[in-house]
Structure formats: structure tokens, C-alpha cells
Design a protein around this motif. Sequence first.
Motif, mmCIF file in Angstrom:
data_model
loop_
_atom_site.group_PDB
_atom_site.id
_atom_site.type_symbol
_atom_site.label_atom_id
_atom_site.label_comp_id
_atom_site.label_asym_id
_atom_site.label_seq_id
_atom_site.Cartn_x
_atom_site.Cartn_y
_atom_site.Cartn_z
ATOM 1 N N GLU A 57 0.855 -1.189 0.000
ATOM 2 C CA GLU A 57 0.000 0.000 0.000
ATOM 3 C C GLU A 57 0.893 1.241 0.000
ATOM 4 O OE1 GLU A 57 -3.662 2.068 2.441
ATOM 5 O OE2 GLU A 57 -3.137 0.008 2.849
ATOM 6 N N CYS A 58 0.789 2.039 -1.063
ATOM 7 C CA CYS A 58 1.618 3.235 -1.200
ATOM 8 C C CYS A 58 1.213 4.262 -0.149
ATOM 9 C CB CYS A 58 1.468 3.820 -2.604
ATOM 10 S SG CYS A 58 2.495 5.276 -2.893
ATOM 11 N N VAL A 59 2.172 4.697 0.649
ATOM 12 C CA VAL A 59 1.889 5.679 1.695
ATOM 13 C C VAL A 59 1.655 7.066 1.110
ATOM 14 C CG1 VAL A 59 3.098 4.422 3.518
ATOM 15 C CG2 VAL A 59 4.347 6.083 2.139
ATOM 16 N N LYS A 60 2.072 7.277 -0.136
ATOM 17 C CA LYS A 60 1.918 8.582 -0.768
ATOM 18 C C LYS A 60 0.539 8.754 -1.418
ATOM 19 C CE LYS A 60 4.589 11.805 -3.512
ATOM 20 N NZ LYS A 60 5.816 11.987 -4.280
ATOM 21 N N CYS A 61 0.065 7.705 -2.103
ATOM 22 C CA CYS A 61 -1.195 7.866 -2.843
ATOM 23 C C CYS A 61 -2.293 6.884 -2.428
ATOM 24 C CB CYS A 61 -0.949 7.727 -4.348
ATOM 25 S SG CYS A 61 -0.547 6.051 -4.875
ATOM 26 N N GLY A 62 -1.966 5.872 -1.625
ATOM 27 C CA GLY A 62 -2.967 4.930 -1.153
ATOM 28 C C GLY A 62 -3.213 3.735 -2.063
ATOM 29 N N PHE A 63 -2.513 3.634 -3.179
ATOM 30 C CA PHE A 63 -2.660 2.492 -4.084
ATOM 31 C C PHE A 63 -2.379 1.201 -3.317
ATOM 32 C CE2 PHE A 63 -0.444 -0.599 -6.802
ATOM 33 C CZ PHE A 63 -1.423 -0.845 -7.750
ATOM 34 N N ALA A 64 -3.284 0.219 -3.406
ATOM 35 C CA ALA A 64 -3.113 -1.052 -2.702
ATOM 36 C C ALA A 64 -3.156 -2.203 -3.698
ATOM 37 C CB ALA A 64 -4.206 -1.224 -1.656
#
Length: 87
Positions: A57-64
Motif C-alpha cells: 500500500e503506497c503511503v503517498k497515494c494509497g494504491f493497494a
Amino acid sequence: MDAGWGLFPGILANKAESAGRRVIPMDARNTSRTRPLAAGGRGHVAAENRVTQAKFECVKCGFAENADHAGALNVLDRAGLVFCSGA
């Protein structure tokens, strides 16, 4: 086991060639911590992106995404860049 890891890339390349395939060496560092570009991302790298062994899960954009799938997308992207620059 007696060949050693130093000989492995050459052996693999020979086997691939005999099967009509090509081995593309690439740097696999941080592939499981990088936001995949193939999924519309910008390649943000952070240790915190790898939530668990199975979850990314990208901490920058939330992509999971499944962590293995995200890593595979990064490997595919990097191998494609290597392939294009070597052609």
C-alpha cells in the motif's frame, strides 16, 4: 550445487537460448517497495509501502495491491527498460 552462483547467469542464458528465450538481467532492489509505474503510479519508494509480506500500500497515494503482483509489475517494467535500451 557445485557450480556456484557466479556461473548461474551463464547457465541460465544458455538454457534460455536453447529454448528460444532470452534472459534480461536487471536490478531487482526495492521492487517490492516501489509503487508500480504500470499501474499509473510515479514509482514512489518507501519501506513503509510494504505493509505485510502479502500487502503493498503506497503511503503517498494509497494504491493497494498484492505485494507479489506489485513487485512483478516493477520487474516487468525494469526488464522492459533494459530490453529497450539494449535493442
